[in-house]
Enzyme design. Sequence first.
Site, mmCIF file in Angstrom:
data_model
loop_
_atom_site.group_PDB
_atom_site.id
_atom_site.type_symbol
_atom_site.label_atom_id
_atom_site.label_comp_id
_atom_site.label_asym_id
_atom_site.label_seq_id
_atom_site.Cartn_x
_atom_site.Cartn_y
_atom_site.Cartn_z
ATOM 1 N N LYS A 242 0.788 -1.123 0.024
ATOM 2 C CA LYS A 242 0.121 0.033 -0.231
ATOM 3 C C LYS A 242 0.907 1.183 -0.129
ATOM 4 C CE LYS A 242 -0.191 -0.205 4.939
ATOM 5 N NZ LYS A 242 -1.030 -0.834 6.268
ATOM 6 N N TYR B 249 14.799 30.806 8.908
ATOM 7 C CA TYR B 249 13.555 31.710 9.039
ATOM 8 C C TYR B 249 13.416 31.517 10.604
ATOM 9 C CZ TYR B 249 11.430 30.918 4.389
ATOM 10 O OH TYR B 249 11.172 31.047 3.102
HETATM 11 C C1 LIG Z 1 -0.494 -1.752 6.840
HETATM 12 C C2 LIG Z 1 -0.899 -3.161 7.123
HETATM 13 C C3 LIG Z 1 -0.051 -4.138 7.435
HETATM 14 C C4 LIG Z 1 1.487 -4.097 7.308
HETATM 15 O O1 LIG Z 1 1.916 -3.426 8.534
HETATM 16 P P1 LIG Z 1 3.436 -3.447 8.651
HETATM 17 O O2 LIG Z 1 3.538 -2.856 10.447
HETATM 18 O O3 LIG Z 1 4.077 -2.268 7.785
HETATM 19 O O4 LIG Z 1 3.944 -4.699 8.668
HETATM 20 C C5 LIG Z 1 -0.682 -5.648 7.616
HETATM 21 N N1 LIG Z 1 -2.064 -5.556 7.855
HETATM 22 C C6 LIG Z 1 -2.844 -4.629 7.667
HETATM 23 C C7 LIG Z 1 -4.192 -4.698 8.122
HETATM 24 C C8 LIG Z 1 -2.346 -3.291 7.464
HETATM 25 O O5 LIG Z 1 -2.932 -2.172 7.442
#
Ligand SMILES: *Cc1c(COP(=O)(O)O)cnc(C)c1O
Length: 379
Positions: A47, A268
Amino acid sequence: MSGTATAAGFPPGSAGALLSIDLGAIAENWRSLQAAVGKAACAAVLKADAYGLGAARVAPALAAAGCRRFFVAHLDEALALKPLLPASATLTVLHGPTPGAEAEFAARGIQPVLNGRAQVDAWSALARRLDRELPAFVQVDSGMARLGLSPTELRALAADPRALAGIRVAGVMSHLACADDPGHPANREQLERFRAARRLLPPAPASFANSSAIFLGEDFHFDLVRPGAALYGLAPQAGMPNPMRPVVSLQARVIQCREIEAGAPVGYGFAWRSAQPSRIATVSVGYADGWLRSLCNRGAAWFDGTLLPLAGRVSMDTITLDASALPEGALRPGTLVELIGKHQDVDAVAARAGTIGYEILTSLGARYARRYLEAPATA
Ligand SMILES: *Cc1c(COP(=O)(O)O)cnc(C)c1O
């Protein structure tokens, strides 16, 4: 490596910083997680463009390493990856179908996670309309209150034999809230709730563990684990040695250096003042590149083993470093300094910024020159 004004694939005049992504290290991390979970299968979570690293490059590298199960958050993310993966790969969308998107999931062969009764009902209705079984994951909420069937919904579903009509339950899943903290009592409590929830659903492979939970032990592995962060080199357990291979490095160009007098302000808001005559290097990375403003007076860069503290605020396109520890002339226009690398990994940058490595990775900007180090061909 730092100091070469012309790193491979980074001609002068291109971007202000070079982001290197080691696809071989990602593949190696996947293999080591797969080995760690033994007979369970290891998926990959891609993702948010593979946590900012470029899903279109990461997905084929993982497939070449043997990964066949991929998770993304949105349908669009799945559709973009589908042509890049072998036909035997499954793509599962964590958010499930938004109302009205069900038919496209089915037509494109994308598997949804069903996160509540409304999504279950819509998927079942489509299956009955198409008169064929449609696969899906069913997510149960084991305590995080984010996504998944609530305990009440789950009991109602279990009491209604027609509810899952037409749905082939390809997996039952849940997600942990505190997996990065091995001592947290919620881990075992969620585990028990997940086990109980499974008994109320048709027999199906179970998936519970993200990266951190893989390290909580075999009880948490079930049939399929879903790491994201650990594949990309982040430490799975806070405060513990990181067993993963580093994946990302970031080198940024010096634009200019100057000498300033004792007491002179920098940047800044005059947010930094030199205590003594100082050497300031202005470097071509800023908050528009994901170098967060919270690094003001806290971040650092490295050059030749020397730490260069960030002096003052982070600007949109630049940071200013206190380079006084280096001899005059060590940094010149075009010199590269290390922002992420062997002296300072993503988790260390996150700690300085008051956030987590996930946010640093997913904030990495679109302006970097990107160099992908290919995975060596596997035997
Ligand atoms: C993002 C996500 C993962 C992966 O999690 P990590 O901590 O990056 O390994 C796994 N399961 C779900 C449902 C997620 O949303």
